[in-house]
Design a protein around this motif. Structure first.
Motif, short mmCIF file in Angstrom:
data_model
loop_
_atom_site.label_atom_id
_atom_site.label_comp_id
_atom_site.label_asym_id
_atom_site.label_seq_id
_atom_site.Cartn_x
_atom_site.Cartn_y
_atom_site.Cartn_z
N ALA A 74 1.03 -0.99 -0.06
CA ALA A 74 0.02 -0.11 -0.07
C ALA A 74 0.92 1.20 0.23
O ALA A 74 0.47 2.19 -0.90
CB ALA A 74 -0.86 0.11 1.09
N VAL A 75 2.06 1.33 0.81
CA VAL A 75 2.77 2.52 0.76
C VAL A 75 3.67 2.51 -0.61
O VAL A 75 3.55 3.87 -1.25
CB VAL A 75 3.71 2.16 1.93
CG1 VAL A 75 5.00 3.41 1.74
CG2 VAL A 75 3.14 2.29 3.31
N VAL A 76 4.09 1.29 -1.24
CA VAL A 76 4.80 1.53 -2.43
C VAL A 76 3.68 2.11 -3.61
O VAL A 76 3.83 3.00 -4.22
CB VAL A 76 5.15 0.22 -2.99
CG1 VAL A 76 5.45 0.31 -4.45
CG2 VAL A 76 6.27 -0.16 -1.99
N LEU A 77 2.60 1.55 -3.52
CA LEU A 77 1.45 2.22 -4.33
C LEU A 77 1.08 3.63 -4.15
O LEU A 77 0.93 4.26 -5.22
CB LEU A 77 0.17 1.38 -4.22
CG LEU A 77 -1.12 1.61 -4.89
CD1 LEU A 77 -0.57 1.26 -6.56
CD2 LEU A 77 -2.41 0.82 -4.69
N LEU A 78 1.11 4.15 -2.96
CA LEU A 78 0.94 5.51 -2.65
C LEU A 78 1.98 6.38 -3.26
O LEU A 78 1.80 7.41 -3.70
CB LEU A 78 0.57 5.81 -1.06
CG LEU A 78 -0.72 5.30 -0.74
CD1 LEU A 78 -0.68 5.62 0.89
CD2 LEU A 78 -1.97 6.28 -1.20
N VAL A 79 3.17 5.86 -2.98
CA VAL A 79 4.32 6.64 -3.74
C VAL A 79 4.41 6.88 -5.04
O VAL A 79 4.59 7.74 -5.62
CB VAL A 79 5.51 5.88 -3.21
CG1 VAL A 79 7.02 6.67 -3.75
CG2 VAL A 79 5.87 6.12 -1.53
N VAL A 80 4.05 5.69 -5.71
CA VAL A 80 3.96 5.81 -7.09
C VAL A 80 2.57 6.57 -7.61
O VAL A 80 2.98 7.36 -8.73
CB VAL A 80 3.62 4.31 -7.76
CG1 VAL A 80 3.35 4.36 -9.20
CG2 VAL A 80 4.90 3.38 -7.43
N VAL A 81 1.52 6.54 -7.04
CA VAL A 81 0.29 7.58 -7.41
C VAL A 81 0.82 9.07 -7.20
O VAL A 81 0.63 9.87 -8.04
CB VAL A 81 -0.67 7.12 -6.70
CG1 VAL A 81 -1.68 8.08 -6.86
CG2 VAL A 81 -1.23 5.63 -7.31
N ALA A 82 1.70 9.44 -6.11
CA ALA A 82 1.94 10.58 -5.80
C ALA A 82 2.88 11.02 -6.84
O ALA A 82 3.05 12.25 -7.28
CB ALA A 82 2.56 10.67 -4.19
#
Length: 178
Positions: free
Chosen positions: A19-27
């Motif tokens: 979830a954290v990796v996904l949030l960083v990619v989306v940001a």
């Protein structure tokens, strides 16, 4: 039984990392799109300012054609049109000069019926060169020098026109024949 409980805990921890990796990619994608949008807006703004500057320079050339015989001198003279700045936001500086050329030769023509000879002078033609530079700087004239010209929103366009005219006996400008 203790072992099964530990395995379940390890599997739930992996979901948090994903979830954290996904949030960083989306940001990161959001930041990239924001930069792309800002660049696109700046490009459109520069194109619009360029078109307006080109039209202001064209208006300066047309103004110079209107006052061609009264304000243009053999040596280059410069005029700044401040009234354009109030209307369009662009200042226009016009430089006008002309050169006189003689077409033909001075010849003697026999007079009709034995009259004295007539002299035909070469045709005097003036070639006017009009240069109009429009810019959106705040200086005294265009083109700008220094810090104003280095600004990100500074735009400058130039137009040059030439025209050939003949002065008739009543000092009226007549376009040269093609």
């Amino acid at each position: 039984m203790n072992r099964i409980h530990l395995r379940i805990r390890r599997q739930t921890g992996f979901a948090y990392i994903a979830a954290v990796v996904l949030l960083v990619v989306v940001a990161g994608l959001a930041v990239a799109l924001l930069r792309l949008t800002a660049t696109q807006q700046a490009t459109v703004n520069q194109a619009l300012l360029g078109a307006r500057a080109s039209l202001a320079a064209r208006g300066g050339v047309e103004w110079a054609f209107n006052v061609l015989g009264t304000q243009c001198q053999p040596a280059p003279t410069s005029t700044t049109l401040t009234q354009f700045q109030a209307e369009s936001g662009f200042q226009v500086t016009i430089t006008c000069s002309y050169s006189t050329y003689f077409e033909g030769e001075r010849i003697r023509l026999p007079g009709p019926g034995g009259d004295p000879e007539q002299v035909a002078d070469p045709l005097a033609k003036r070639i006017y060169r009009i240069s109009a530079v429009a810019c959106n700087g705040g200086g005294a004239s265009c083109p700008e020098q220094g810090a104003a010209a280095a600004a990100a929103d500074y735009v400058e366009r130039a137009r040059v026109a030439t025209v050939c005219v003949v002065m008739d006996p009543s000092n009226t400008l007549i376009p040269c024949e093609t």
